[in-house]
Design a protein around this motif. Structure first.
Motif, PDB file in Angstrom:
ATOM      1  N   ILE A  12       0.486  10.843   1.527  1.00  0.00           N
ATOM      2  CA  ILE A  12       1.184  11.649   2.536  1.00  0.00           C
ATOM      3  C   ILE A  12       0.245  11.789   3.726  1.00  0.00           C
ATOM      4  CG2 ILE A  12       2.411  13.819   2.946  1.00  0.00           C
ATOM      5  CD1 ILE A  12       2.657  13.907  -0.217  1.00  0.00           C
ATOM      6  N   ALA A  13       0.151  10.728   4.464  1.00  0.00           N
ATOM      7  CA  ALA A  13      -0.852  10.609   5.528  1.00  0.00           C
ATOM      8  C   ALA A  13      -0.306   9.626   6.561  1.00  0.00           C
ATOM      9  CB  ALA A  13      -2.170  10.115   4.936  1.00  0.00           C
ATOM     10  N   GLU A  14       0.660  10.092   7.350  1.00  0.00           N
ATOM     11  CA  GLU A  14       1.406   9.162   8.194  1.00  0.00           C
ATOM     12  C   GLU A  14       0.582   8.594   9.342  1.00  0.00           C
ATOM     13  OE1 GLU A  14       2.487  12.212   7.297  1.00  0.00           O
ATOM     14  OE2 GLU A  14       4.100  11.726   5.891  1.00  0.00           O
ATOM     15  N   GLN A  15      -0.355   9.400   9.863  1.00  0.00           N
ATOM     16  CA  GLN A  15      -1.201   8.856  10.931  1.00  0.00           C
ATOM     17  C   GLN A  15      -1.997   7.663  10.406  1.00  0.00           C
ATOM     18  OE1 GLN A  15      -3.029  12.180  13.531  1.00  0.00           O
ATOM     19  NE2 GLN A  15      -2.514  13.179  11.619  1.00  0.00           N
ATOM     20  N   ASN A  16      -2.454   7.801   9.165  1.00  0.00           N
ATOM     21  CA  ASN A  16      -3.178   6.701   8.528  1.00  0.00           C
ATOM     22  C   ASN A  16      -2.246   5.515   8.280  1.00  0.00           C
ATOM     23  OD1 ASN A  16      -5.769   5.938   7.667  1.00  0.00           O
ATOM     24  ND2 ASN A  16      -5.310   6.405   5.533  1.00  0.00           N
ATOM     25  N   LEU A  57      -9.828   0.647   8.978  1.00  0.00           N
ATOM     26  CA  LEU A  57      -9.523   0.602   7.543  1.00  0.00           C
ATOM     27  C   LEU A  57      -8.436  -0.438   7.265  1.00  0.00           C
ATOM     28  CD1 LEU A  57      -9.860   1.733   4.685  1.00  0.00           C
ATOM     29  CD2 LEU A  57      -8.346   3.619   5.314  1.00  0.00           C
ATOM     30  N   GLY A  58      -7.451  -0.491   8.146  1.00  0.00           N
ATOM     31  CA  GLY A  58      -6.407  -1.519   7.993  1.00  0.00           C
ATOM     32  C   GLY A  58      -6.997  -2.912   8.029  1.00  0.00           C
ATOM     33  N   SER A  77      -8.758   4.620  11.151  1.00  0.00           N
ATOM     34  CA  SER A  77      -7.608   4.134  10.365  1.00  0.00           C
ATOM     35  C   SER A  77      -7.322   2.663  10.665  1.00  0.00           C
ATOM     36  CB  SER A  77      -6.352   4.957  10.674  1.00  0.00           C
ATOM     37  OG  SER A  77      -6.454   6.246  10.129  1.00  0.00           O
ATOM     38  N   VAL A  78      -7.451   2.290  11.932  1.00  0.00           N
ATOM     39  CA  VAL A  78      -7.189   0.891  12.296  1.00  0.00           C
ATOM     40  C   VAL A  78      -8.262   0.000  11.662  1.00  0.00           C
ATOM     41  CG1 VAL A  78      -6.763  -0.712  14.185  1.00  0.00           C
ATOM     42  CG2 VAL A  78      -6.158   1.702  14.455  1.00  0.00           C
ATOM     43  N   ARG A  89       5.541  12.602  14.499  1.00  0.00           N
ATOM     44  CA  ARG A  89       4.194  12.978  14.077  1.00  0.00           C
ATOM     45  C   ARG A  89       3.159  11.975  14.580  1.00  0.00           C
ATOM     46  NH1 ARG A  89       2.526  16.180   9.712  1.00  0.00           N
ATOM     47  NH2 ARG A  89       0.300  16.048   9.341  1.00  0.00           N
ATOM     48  N   LEU A 107       0.852  -1.196   0.000  1.00  0.00           N
ATOM     49  CA  LEU A 107       0.000   0.000   0.000  1.00  0.00           C
ATOM     50  C   LEU A 107       0.880   1.236   0.000  1.00  0.00           C
ATOM     51  CD1 LEU A 107      -2.769  -0.438   2.720  1.00  0.00           C
ATOM     52  CD2 LEU A 107      -3.115  -0.410   0.243  1.00  0.00           C
ATOM     53  N   ASN A 108       0.541   2.180  -0.847  1.00  0.00           N
ATOM     54  CA  ASN A 108       1.052   3.540  -0.708  1.00  0.00           C
ATOM     55  C   ASN A 108      -0.128   4.357  -0.182  1.00  0.00           C
ATOM     56  OD1 ASN A 108       1.948   6.147  -0.890  1.00  0.00           O
ATOM     57  ND2 ASN A 108       2.698   5.990  -2.990  1.00  0.00           N
ATOM     58  N   VAL A 109      -0.066   4.713   1.089  1.00  0.00           N
ATOM     59  CA  VAL A 109      -1.227   5.365   1.716  1.00  0.00           C
ATOM     60  C   VAL A 109      -1.259   6.862   1.435  1.00  0.00           C
ATOM     61  CG1 VAL A 109      -1.282   3.668   3.584  1.00  0.00           C
ATOM     62  CG2 VAL A 109      -0.118   5.860   3.936  1.00  0.00           C
ATOM     63  N   PHE A 132      -8.625   7.667   1.810  1.00  0.00           N
ATOM     64  CA  PHE A 132      -7.990   6.431   1.323  1.00  0.00           C
ATOM     65  C   PHE A 132      -9.024   5.327   1.104  1.00  0.00           C
ATOM     66  CE2 PHE A 132      -4.866   2.874   1.606  1.00  0.00           C
ATOM     67  CZ  PHE A 132      -4.072   3.289   0.562  1.00  0.00           C
ATOM     68  N   HIS A 141      -8.478   7.846  16.032  1.00  0.00           N
ATOM     69  CA  HIS A 141      -7.598   6.689  15.842  1.00  0.00           C
ATOM     70  C   HIS A 141      -8.318   5.496  15.215  1.00  0.00           C
ATOM     71  CE1 HIS A 141      -3.887   7.644  18.387  1.00  0.00           C
ATOM     72  NE2 HIS A 141      -4.649   8.721  18.481  1.00  0.00           N
ATOM     73  N   GLU A 148      -7.908  11.499   6.599  1.00  0.00           N
ATOM     74  CA  GLU A 148      -6.882  10.667   5.958  1.00  0.00           C
ATOM     75  C   GLU A 148      -7.482   9.299   5.635  1.00  0.00           C
ATOM     76  OE1 GLU A 148      -3.228  10.337   8.161  1.00  0.00           O
ATOM     77  OE2 GLU A 148      -2.871  12.489   8.210  1.00  0.00           O
ATOM     78  N   GLY A 195      -2.051   3.758  11.617  1.00  0.00           N
ATOM     79  CA  GLY A 195      -3.355   3.158  11.964  1.00  0.00           C
ATOM     80  C   GLY A 195      -3.669   1.960  11.083  1.00  0.00           C
ATOM     81  N   ILE A 196      -3.473   2.105   9.780  1.00  0.00           N
ATOM     82  CA  ILE A 196      -3.741   0.981   8.866  1.00  0.00           C
ATOM     83  C   ILE A 196      -2.820  -0.192   9.199  1.00  0.00           C
ATOM     84  CG2 ILE A 196      -3.485   0.234   6.456  1.00  0.00           C
ATOM     85  CD1 ILE A 196      -4.615   2.920   5.583  1.00  0.00           C
TER      86      ILE A 196
END
Lengths: 292, 265
Positions: free
Chosen positions: A47-51, B120-121, B117-118, A78, A43-45, B155, B114, B151, A54-55
């Protein structure tokens, strides 16, 4: 070392279908082949580092072993709360791979001088922190993090230092006398070894794993030498200097231990790391002058 | 879909545990009841109980509604009464923000922005292994002020992540005041549509409307957002639309008033 680690990760992904590679839009001419070969595990998420973090946590919840890649300040400072809450508290085996450490991005200004990140992370119990000092250790690092199956951060400096027999967490190069020792890690490790070539009396201990430290092993080295200098491209108050002082204090011993490290952020531009290494006495000449 | 769990009974349970433990967050717990019931009505509870890797995932990203979440888990038979009664008390795992130390709770939250995003993962992970189960996330209308929410939304929409359902508990009060007075995002539905998401306005105190919207998203092959129009402090007359009941705990007088009203419904 970045290229080596990424190359090995690519090979590991062929064998282990649980490894998942994520980037926050970093790694040009390097990450493309991951998308090509492992489209379901890349995955290239953006420019969304929090995501990104989390992902990665969510993928770990699903049984994957995520490797999240970007520049280390974006990943660590960050996203500190995402790392703390979503990865570490849940004990998810997410590995964060952070590049451009220390003064690697010297001309890019203080936002890109990454001299504070791993010490900040060290305040959170439950994440292992690595920083390879050599291509030899970099070659083995993924085996370590995959085997441990727990949260990890790999601080990946630029360069490909060749230090034979440096595959273990600690690398010791013995001097001819038992008086002075330099303790260091990352690219500054090579500077310390250069110092030793000039002054063969000096001992050098390089750390590939920054946290947690094997206190017993470190204590053995501390006990052997009278004078210790901790040399690092990171603030000392939460860097290895602090870790060494902690070991000394806990073991109720008295030692002469000094820090050679950056003291603050600076707005000055340096065209290469050498400028800042010189400014903070992290280069060969600077170290020699301070330990004389 | 028939609901086997009565929202009034869940509210009584919430009042009991909030009173017993002198805990706060009454308002946000009351607004979320029907959303939580609808979420757990939409998934296979047995897979939650067995902790199957193939289970649907529920993320309570607005972690403040822990009392409501734990009460719903109890009414769905996921946690025991003896555990529920430890809510917010010494040595319990049932914290004031949802905690994965409790069976049936996927992820610890409380710091806002939070959970999505989790979630979504998880949904991306499910897609990678061709698992068609649902990933449902409950967010607050105040919580969507967090940048990280967007974010995740961008996505999810870009990747067209299926079976990914987001419910916004739009109780219209954030922490200390009306949400729109802080940042006016009304109408919320258009905000999400502006990011390319399908979005549905529903009565957030009507479980049939919520479950129907969940079903629509499930069959749409796209992620979707349900904006559940709710009332903070729902069915507790002295607390309805009163921001202070995010912080205040119940004394005997208010506890009895609340129960008396719920018993009259």
């Amino acid at each position: 070392m970045r290229a080596k680690i990424i190359e090995i990760l690519f090979e590991k992904m062929k064998e282990d279908d649980k490894i998942f590679f994520l980037t926050a839009d970093m790694g040009i001419n390097m990450v493309e082949k991951f998308e090509e070969h492992f489209s379901n595990r890349f995955l290239n998420v953006g420019i969304a580092e929090q995501n990104l973090i989390g992902i990665s946590a969510g993928l770990a919840n699903m049984g994957f072993k995520p490797f999240a890649y970007t520049i280390s300040n974006f990943a660590i400072t960050r996203c500190l709360e995402q790392i703390r809450n979503d990865i570490v508290i849940h004990k998810y085996p997410v590995t964060i791979m952070g590049t451009s450490t220390g003064f690697d991005n010297a001309p890019l200004g203080p936002t890109h001088h990454i001299i504070d990140e791993w010490g900040t992370l060290r305040g959170i119990p439950g994440i292992d922190i690595y920083c390879p000092c050599s291509i030899q250790y970099a070659s083995n690092i993924l085996d370590n993090v995959i085997k441990n199956n727990s949260p990890a951060y790999i601080r990946i400096p630029k360069g490909q230092p060749n230090i034979k027999k440096s595959e273990k967490d600690l690398y010791f190069s013995k001097g001819t006398e038992n008086e002075k020792i330099l303790i260091s890690y990352g690219p500054i490790g090579m500077n310390c070894l250069e110092v030793q070539k000039i002054n063969t009396k000096i001992n050098v201990l390089l750390l590939n794993k920054l946290h947690p430290l094997n206190s017993d092993q470190i204590l053995n080295y501390i006990n052997k030498f009278k004078k210790i200098w901790v040399v690092e491209d990171h603030f000392p108050q939460n860097g290895i200097f602090n870790s060494i002082c902690e070991i000394i204090a806990k073991n109720r011993i008295v030692k002469d231990v000094k820090s050679i490290a950056p003291s603050d952020y600076t707005l000055k531009v340096g065209n290469s790391p050498n400028y800042f290494w010189s400014k903070y006495s992290l280069d060969v000449e600077g170290i020699i002058s301070l330990i004389a | 879909m028939t609901n086997i769990v009565d929202p009034v009974e869940v509210r009584k349970t919430i009042i009991e545990i909030l009173f017993k433990s002198k805990a706060s967050h009454l308002g946000t717990n009351m607004s979320a009841v029907e959303s939580l019931i609808s979420i757990y009505s939409s998934i296979n509870i047995n897979e939650i109980l067995s902790n199957s890797i193939n289970r649907s995932r529920v993320f309570v990203s607005k972690g403040h509604c822990s009392a409501a979440t734990c009460s719903v888990l109890y009414h769905f038979g996921i946690i025991k009464k003896s555990d529920l009664e430890t809510y917010h008390l010494d040595d319990s795992y049932l914290a004031g923000h949802v905690s994965h130390g409790v069976q049936g709770i996927e992820h610890s939250t409380g710091a806002l922005g939070h959970g999505l995003s989790v979630a979504l993962g998880c949904a991306i992970g499910m897609r990678s292994v061709n698992n068609k189960n649902l990933v449902l996330t409950l967010c607050g209308d105040g919580e969507i002020q967090e940048g990280s929410i967007w974010e995740a939304i961008m996505f999810a929409q870009h990747k067209k992540i299926q079976n990914f359902v987001i419910i916004i508990d739009n109780n219209k009060i954030s922490s200390i005041t009306d949400t729109h007075k802080v940042i006016d995002m009304r109408p919320i539905k258009k905000r999400f549509e502006g990011f390319g998401m399908q979005a549905f306005d529903v009565d957030g105190h009507n479980t049939e409307e919520i479950t129907l919207a969940i079903d629509k998203i499930k069959h749409s092959k796209l992620p979707g957002v349900i904006i559940a129009d709710t009332k903070k402090g729902k069915d507790i007359p002295f607390a309805e639309n009163e921001p202070i009941w995010h912080y205040r705990n119940l004394d005997v007088e208010h506890y009895e008033k609340a129960l008396h009203h719920l018993n009259s419904l």
